[in-house]
Scaffold this motif. Structure first.
Motif, PDB file in Angstrom:
ATOM      1  N   VAL A  16      68.354  67.305  62.510  1.00  0.00           N
ATOM      2  CA  VAL A  16      66.931  67.026  62.260  1.00  0.00           C
ATOM      3  C   VAL A  16      66.065  68.147  62.820  1.00  0.00           C
ATOM      4  CG1 VAL A  16      65.055  65.382  62.670  1.00  0.00           C
ATOM      5  CG2 VAL A  16      67.384  64.544  62.287  1.00  0.00           C
ATOM      6  N   HIS A  17      66.439  68.650  63.984  1.00  0.00           N
ATOM      7  CA  HIS A  17      65.723  69.747  64.627  1.00  0.00           C
ATOM      8  C   HIS A  17      65.670  70.982  63.712  1.00  0.00           C
ATOM      9  CE1 HIS A  17      64.439  72.419  67.872  1.00  0.00           C
ATOM     10  NE2 HIS A  17      65.514  73.160  67.722  1.00  0.00           N
ATOM     11  N   CYS A  18      66.791  71.275  63.063  1.00  0.00           N
ATOM     12  CA  CYS A  18      66.863  72.452  62.190  1.00  0.00           C
ATOM     13  C   CYS A  18      66.131  72.222  60.874  1.00  0.00           C
ATOM     14  CB  CYS A  18      68.323  72.817  61.934  1.00  0.00           C
ATOM     15  SG  CYS A  18      69.225  73.343  63.412  1.00  0.00           S
ATOM     16  N   PHE A  19      66.349  71.072  60.233  1.00  0.00           N
ATOM     17  CA  PHE A  19      65.689  70.796  58.955  1.00  0.00           C
ATOM     18  C   PHE A  19      64.194  70.550  59.147  1.00  0.00           C
ATOM     19  CE2 PHE A  19      70.009  70.120  57.453  1.00  0.00           C
ATOM     20  CZ  PHE A  19      69.944  70.634  56.159  1.00  0.00           C
ATOM     21  N   GLY A  20      63.824  69.942  60.279  1.00  0.00           N
ATOM     22  CA  GLY A  20      62.408  69.725  60.559  1.00  0.00           C
ATOM     23  C   GLY A  20      61.657  71.037  60.683  1.00  0.00           C
ATOM     24  N   PHE A  21      62.337  72.064  61.195  1.00  0.00           N
ATOM     25  CA  PHE A  21      61.746  73.398  61.311  1.00  0.00           C
ATOM     26  C   PHE A  21      61.260  73.895  59.942  1.00  0.00           C
ATOM     27  CE2 PHE A  21      62.716  77.995  60.884  1.00  0.00           C
ATOM     28  CZ  PHE A  21      61.753  78.508  61.736  1.00  0.00           C
ATOM     29  N   PHE A  22      62.114  73.765  58.942  1.00  0.00           N
ATOM     30  CA  PHE A  22      61.725  74.209  57.594  1.00  0.00           C
ATOM     31  C   PHE A  22      60.715  73.251  56.968  1.00  0.00           C
ATOM     32  CE2 PHE A  22      65.923  76.153  58.221  1.00  0.00           C
ATOM     33  CZ  PHE A  22      65.618  77.468  57.942  1.00  0.00           C
ATOM     34  N   GLY A  23      60.784  71.973  57.358  1.00  0.00           N
ATOM     35  CA  GLY A  23      59.826  71.003  56.844  1.00  0.00           C
ATOM     36  C   GLY A  23      58.403  71.290  57.298  1.00  0.00           C
ATOM     37  N   ILE A  24      58.235  71.943  58.413  1.00  0.00           N
ATOM     38  CA  ILE A  24      56.909  72.344  58.898  1.00  0.00           C
ATOM     39  C   ILE A  24      56.572  73.752  58.423  1.00  0.00           C
ATOM     40  CG2 ILE A  24      55.494  72.745  60.947  1.00  0.00           C
ATOM     41  CD1 ILE A  24      56.235  69.817  60.498  1.00  0.00           C
ATOM     42  N   LEU A  25      57.547  74.641  58.467  1.00  0.00           N
ATOM     43  CA  LEU A  25      57.314  76.055  58.165  1.00  0.00           C
ATOM     44  C   LEU A  25      56.875  76.270  56.720  1.00  0.00           C
ATOM     45  CD1 LEU A  25      57.795  78.878  59.652  1.00  0.00           C
ATOM     46  CD2 LEU A  25      59.890  78.986  58.289  1.00  0.00           C
ATOM     47  N   ILE A  26      57.592  75.682  55.786  1.00  0.00           N
ATOM     48  CA  ILE A  26      57.329  75.932  54.355  1.00  0.00           C
ATOM     49  C   ILE A  26      55.936  75.467  53.930  1.00  0.00           C
ATOM     50  CG2 ILE A  26      58.083  75.360  52.008  1.00  0.00           C
ATOM     51  CD1 ILE A  26      60.968  75.351  53.104  1.00  0.00           C
ATOM     52  N   PRO A  27      55.503  74.234  54.253  1.00  0.00           N
ATOM     53  CA  PRO A  27      54.132  73.847  53.878  1.00  0.00           C
ATOM     54  C   PRO A  27      53.056  74.759  54.462  1.00  0.00           C
ATOM     55  CG  PRO A  27      55.410  71.922  54.504  1.00  0.00           C
ATOM     56  CD  PRO A  27      56.237  73.117  54.857  1.00  0.00           C
ATOM     57  N   LEU A  28      53.267  75.216  55.697  1.00  0.00           N
ATOM     58  CA  LEU A  28      52.268  76.099  56.298  1.00  0.00           C
ATOM     59  C   LEU A  28      52.166  77.417  55.534  1.00  0.00           C
ATOM     60  CD1 LEU A  28      52.834  75.623  60.153  1.00  0.00           C
ATOM     61  CD2 LEU A  28      50.927  74.800  58.769  1.00  0.00           C
TER      62      LEU A  28
END
Length: 524
Positions: free
Chosen positions: A209-221
């Motif tokens: 979750v820590h790794c996938f959450g990173f992209f879940g925040i990064l991409i929208p920004l």
């Protein structure tokens, strides 16, 4: 007694029916048995952590890419967009030496006591007991404020989400946050009790979750935020704290990135639950540095490009600049809520790891008679195979700390900032003891993970870096302060040191001799 005889004695305690189970879950490998034998300790906890679960434990406890977001107010105030990035890079480079030094010490003596054990074993004989005792108290202080800090951050994010969803009807009260802090800490304790034996599996899942959450925040920004030229980001260093120059401002803002990078010793306190700890533990610490350091750098650069008007986000009623940045980028309360919940969940998982670390620190220090009511706190519950009394004591302490927030949020914030200074102090003392021992050409235990001939250089750089960071950890956010903006952590830190030393002189020095007495006794 020879080394092989000591190991044989440990094995003989197991019955034939359970010897296979004990070998795999409790005693670990032959090296684990030898490490416990050398320390003069019995194996009481199950060794069910492996490399990935250790990596998940430390990576999630540090929560680096998440922490650079909710700790961004330090960098934005002292450094601005570019200064925030350069400060993180400097902090990462310097703190890497610290993590490497501690990883090698962890390989030498993988015991739950961590720093206070290392100080007891490696300090000069004349100061072993006192320095070890003081280090143990400092670690207990640091990890309890760590639980309070994680729980407080989760509680404030909850309040921030409520504020943007119900701006016209919700009225903030400090007691709301206090109750939420206690609730978060209580749920984290339940995880560490009823799901204790599943904690390695949980940590592995959280790592994903820590790794996938990173992209879940990064991409929208990156996709939704307004684009700004790189020169506006990398060429901008600002001083909103009123310091004499930009360099001093950036140093005052160093607390933000260090808060995001601190805590590599968390897994050390779980050492007696790690299989093949002398190898797996340092590897987990080093790979945590690589994973969290790189994702934190990418996230802070992304955030700097997306932050927009710094003054606007710093004044946000959400309580966190990053929530306002999410709202500005997405233009959607629902999307902002979802993105914030991801970070909130990760910080709650960090609280779970903090509770586990703190309870093991108390358990270990208590079995060496370093705390009041040591016999009670050192007990391992046979049903859950965890130090349940230590867990409950931690919950009581964190709940009492949370009550301070009702009377004064300034005092509570000062207590939380203590965590960084306290853990840094324990790093300084332990690494200095090992460096002094090497300088005097005195023997050290063999390390299965070592930097070889570069170790003395690494230790020296670590001490210098830590001293600088430690000084600035007591600085306030701005130069011009009043009683409501002053960083009172130095006063509280000094008070805890005085209390611990007074207790030592009046009582503890009669019973606390430190773990080194057991190590020496087993070696004779």
């Amino acid at each position: 007694m020879g080394r092989e005889d000591g190991i044989m004695l440990n094995v003989q305690h197991s019955s034939p029916e359970t010897s296979s189970l004990n070998a795999s879950q409790r005693e670990g490998t032959a090296q684990d048995k030898h490490d416990m034998w050398r320390a003069g300790r019995d194996q009481e906890l199950n060794r069910n952590f492996r490399f990935l679960s250790v990596l998940g434990f430390t990576a999630v406890l540090m929560c680096t890419w998440e922490a650079v977001l909710f700790g961004s107010s330090y960098g934005l105030t002292n450094g601005g967009k570019g200064g925030m990035i350069y400060t993180y890079l400097g902090g990462l480079a310097g703190f890497s030496f610290v993590i490497l030094s501690m990883a090698e010490m962890a390989s030498m003596a993988p015991l739950s006591g961590g720093q206070y054990h290392w100080v007891s074993e490696f300090a000069p004989p004349s100061s072993q007991a006192l320095l070890s005792y003081l280090t143990g108290w400092i670690c207990v202080l640091g990890w309890h404020t760590g639980i309070a800090g994680c729980s407080y951050t989760v509680a404030n994010m909850m309040v921030g989400v409520i504020a943007i969803n119900y701006p016209d009807t919700y009225t903030y009260e400090r007691w709301h946050v206090t109750l939420l802090v206690i609730a978060v800490a209580m749920v984290a304790l339940m995880f560490n009790t009823f799901l204790a034996q599943k904690l390695p599996l949980i940590e592995g899942i959280i790592l994903i979750v820590h790794c996938f959450g990173f992209f879940g925040i990064l991409i929208p920004l990156w996709v939704l935020s307004s684009k700004v030229p790189a020169s506006e980001v990398f060429g901008s260093i600002e001083n909103r704290g009123g310091w004499d120059n930009n360099g001093l401002a950036c140093m005052a803002g160093l607390v933000g990135p260090i808060y995001a990078l601190i805590g590599p010793d968390s897994a050390v306190h779980m050492a007696e639950e790690i299989r093949d700890a002398s190898r797996v533990l340092p590897m987990g610490m080093v790979w945590t540095l690589i994973l969290n350091g790189s994702t934190g750098l990418v996230m802070i650069i992304t955030f700097a490009f997306c932050v927009g008007d710094i003054d606007e986000v710093l004044k946000s009623e959400t309580g966190f600049p990053f929530i306002q940045v999410f709202l500005n980028a997405t233009g959607s309360v629902s999307a902002t809520t979802g993105m914030t919940v991801v970070i909130m969940i990760m910080q709650f998982c960090a609280a779970i790891s903090n509770v586990a670390t703190t309870s093991r620190q108390i358990y270990s220090f208590a079995r060496d008679k370093g705390l009041p009511f040591s016999d009670f706190l050192a007990q391992v519950n046979p049903t859950f195979t965890v130090p349940l009394n230590a867990l409950c004591a931690s919950l009581v302490i964190v709940s009492l700390l949370a009550l301070i927030n009702i009377g004064s949020s300034v005092a509570f914030n000062a207590i939380m900032s203590l965590g960084t200074a306290a853990l840094l102090s324990s790093y300084i003392i332990s690494i200095t003891c090992v460096r002094l021992r090497r300088w005097r050409n005195q023997p050290l235990p063999p390390a299965r993970w070592s930097m070889g001939k570069f170790t003395p250089i690494c230790d020296t750089i670590s001490i210098m870096v830590l001293l600088v960071i430690w000084i600035f950890s007591f600085f306030p956010l701005t130069k011009n302060v009043d009683p409501t903006t002053m960083n009172w952590s130095v006063v509280i830190f000094g008070g805890v040191v005085v209390v611990s030393l007074s207790y030592y002189m009046l009582y503890a020095r009669k019973i606390y001799k430190g773990p080194v007495t057991r190590v020496k006794m087993m070696q004779q």
